[in-house]
Design an enzyme around this catalytic site. Structure first.
Site, PDB file in Angstrom:
ATOM      1  N   ASP A  10       0.982  -1.029   0.081  1.00  0.00           N
ATOM      2  CA  ASP A  10       0.106   0.114  -0.023  1.00  0.00           C
ATOM      3  C   ASP A  10       0.937   1.051   0.029  1.00  0.00           C
ATOM      4  OD1 ASP A  10      -2.765   1.339   0.162  1.00  0.00           O
ATOM      5  OD2 ASP A  10      -1.934   2.043   2.034  1.00  0.00           O
ATOM      6  N   SER A  11       0.189   2.403  -0.303  1.00  0.00           N
ATOM      7  CA  SER A  11       0.958   3.676  -0.543  1.00  0.00           C
ATOM      8  C   SER A  11       1.412   4.048   1.060  1.00  0.00           C
ATOM      9  CB  SER A  11       0.168   4.573  -1.306  1.00  0.00           C
ATOM     10  OG  SER A  11      -1.055   4.478  -0.712  1.00  0.00           O
ATOM     11  N   CYS A  73      -4.409  -1.005  -2.317  1.00  0.00           N
ATOM     12  CA  CYS A  73      -4.187   0.011  -2.489  1.00  0.00           C
ATOM     13  C   CYS A  73      -5.192   0.525  -3.908  1.00  0.00           C
ATOM     14  CB  CYS A  73      -2.987   0.900  -2.848  1.00  0.00           C
ATOM     15  SG  CYS A  73      -2.862   2.556  -3.407  1.00  0.00           S
ATOM     16  N   GLU A 155      -5.643   9.966   8.695  1.00  0.00           N
ATOM     17  CA  GLU A 155      -4.341   9.886   8.858  1.00  0.00           C
ATOM     18  C   GLU A 155      -4.007  10.893  10.148  1.00  0.00           C
ATOM     19  OE1 GLU A 155      -1.522   9.230   6.323  1.00  0.00           O
ATOM     20  OE2 GLU A 155      -2.624   7.682   5.529  1.00  0.00           O
ATOM     21  N   CYS A 189     -11.671   3.093  -1.084  1.00  0.00           N
ATOM     22  CA  CYS A 189     -10.300   3.739  -0.524  1.00  0.00           C
ATOM     23  C   CYS A 189     -10.039   2.960   0.773  1.00  0.00           C
ATOM     24  CB  CYS A 189     -10.082   5.125  -0.344  1.00  0.00           C
ATOM     25  SG  CYS A 189      -8.709   5.808   0.566  1.00  0.00           S
ATOM     26  N   HIS A 191      -8.744   3.836   3.474  1.00  0.00           N
ATOM     27  CA  HIS A 191      -8.892   4.433   4.583  1.00  0.00           C
ATOM     28  C   HIS A 191     -10.310   4.795   5.050  1.00  0.00           C
ATOM     29  CE1 HIS A 191      -4.642   5.796   3.635  1.00  0.00           C
ATOM     30  NE2 HIS A 191      -4.671   6.515   4.886  1.00  0.00           N
TER      31      HIS A 191
END
Length: 270
Positions: A10-11, A73, A155, A189, A191
């Site tokens: 993942d990024s 991702c 984040e 996504c 997240h």
């Protein structure tokens, strides 16, 4: 070919929400997680840049012994997966993404064939979800909306803040402004599942919201059953290794939000 761990790329941190479900579903395998935190975010970068970064990280996982790599991702799956699969795979190596397992499942959930996609700008612009869903189910109407502020909210651990509520509510209104008939929403996504309690406050109760972790884990289990030649190259000692291209301490401090527990990580250059 020597057996090796399954690589999860993942990024940054988001892929941990997918990895958590994969590891829960298939605990017997060895895994290496690689987060390219030093170069996050991918969502706003060009196709060429995402492809180059993703390829470098995938090759690093191959170097570490992985024969199968999952791009956990959406941006990498949207912008890099196909090119890597077509042009860059050494013999005996496999790379899979998160978009196809999600889109293949969508028909099991929508009752009226109106599906909403909430994703990063990069994923929306790639049209990957629209293309893949319509390839499997041409009768499904797909409505997309980019939510560029959602990743920073997660984040920065602002998940329950007033700002999170305001931003999520506004983005959901914009999605439903495209069609009030949407009955299924894909959080495209990794997240976004962390915002699920907030998201559910602003959508009608009959709307199904799909997070990718479980869908991807189920499809991976199915894939390994159907491809014994790939499964036989995956080692089974239940080991977990975490790498980040950024600071390992900082990675360790943030993983519990996404993974649900503390981990030990090491820095790696790609």
């Amino acid at each position: 070919m020597t057996q090796g761990p399954i690589g999860i790329f993942d990024s940054g941190y988001g892929g941990l929400t997918v990895f958590k479900e994969i590891q829960k579903k298939l605990p017997q395998y060895d895994y290496i997680y690689l987060g390219d935190n030093a170069r996050v975010p991918y969502g706003t970068r060009s196709f060429e840049t995402v492809y180059e970064y993703t390829k470098e990280c995938v090759y690093k996982l191959f170097d570490l012994g992985c024969n199968l790599v999952i791009l956990a991702c959406n941006t990498a799956s949207a912008k890099a997966l196909r090119t890597i699969q077509q042009n860059d795979l050494p013999e005996g190596k496999k790379v899979l993404g998160v978009i196809r397992p999600t889109t293949e499942s969508i028909n099991d959930y929508t009752k009226n064939n109106n599906v909403g996609i909430l994703a990063t700008q990069g994923t929306v612009l790639s049209e990957s979800y629209k293309i893949e869903i319509n390839k499997f189910f041409p009768n499904i109407n797909v409505f997309q909306h980019a939510c560029p502020l959602w990743v920073p909210l997660v984040e920065n651990n602002e998940i329950t803040s007033r700002a999170a509520h305001d931003i999520v509510e506004k983005d959901i209104q914009r999605l439903f402004a495209q069609s009030a008939a949407i009955d299924t929403i894909v959080l495209a996504c990794t997240h976004y599942p962390l915002l699920l309690p907030v998201i559910k406050k602003y959508i009608p109760s009959h709307v199904t919201v799909l997070s990718q972790g479980q869908l991807v884990a189920n499809k991976l289990e199915d894939y390994l059953v159907r491809h014994p030649e790939v499964e036989s190259k995956c080692s089974t000692n239940t080991s977990l290794t975490f790498y980040t291209t950024d600071d390992a301490k900082s990675f360790e401090e943030n993983t519990s939000i996404f993974y649900g527990q503390q981990v030990k990580a090491s820095h790696i250059e790609v």
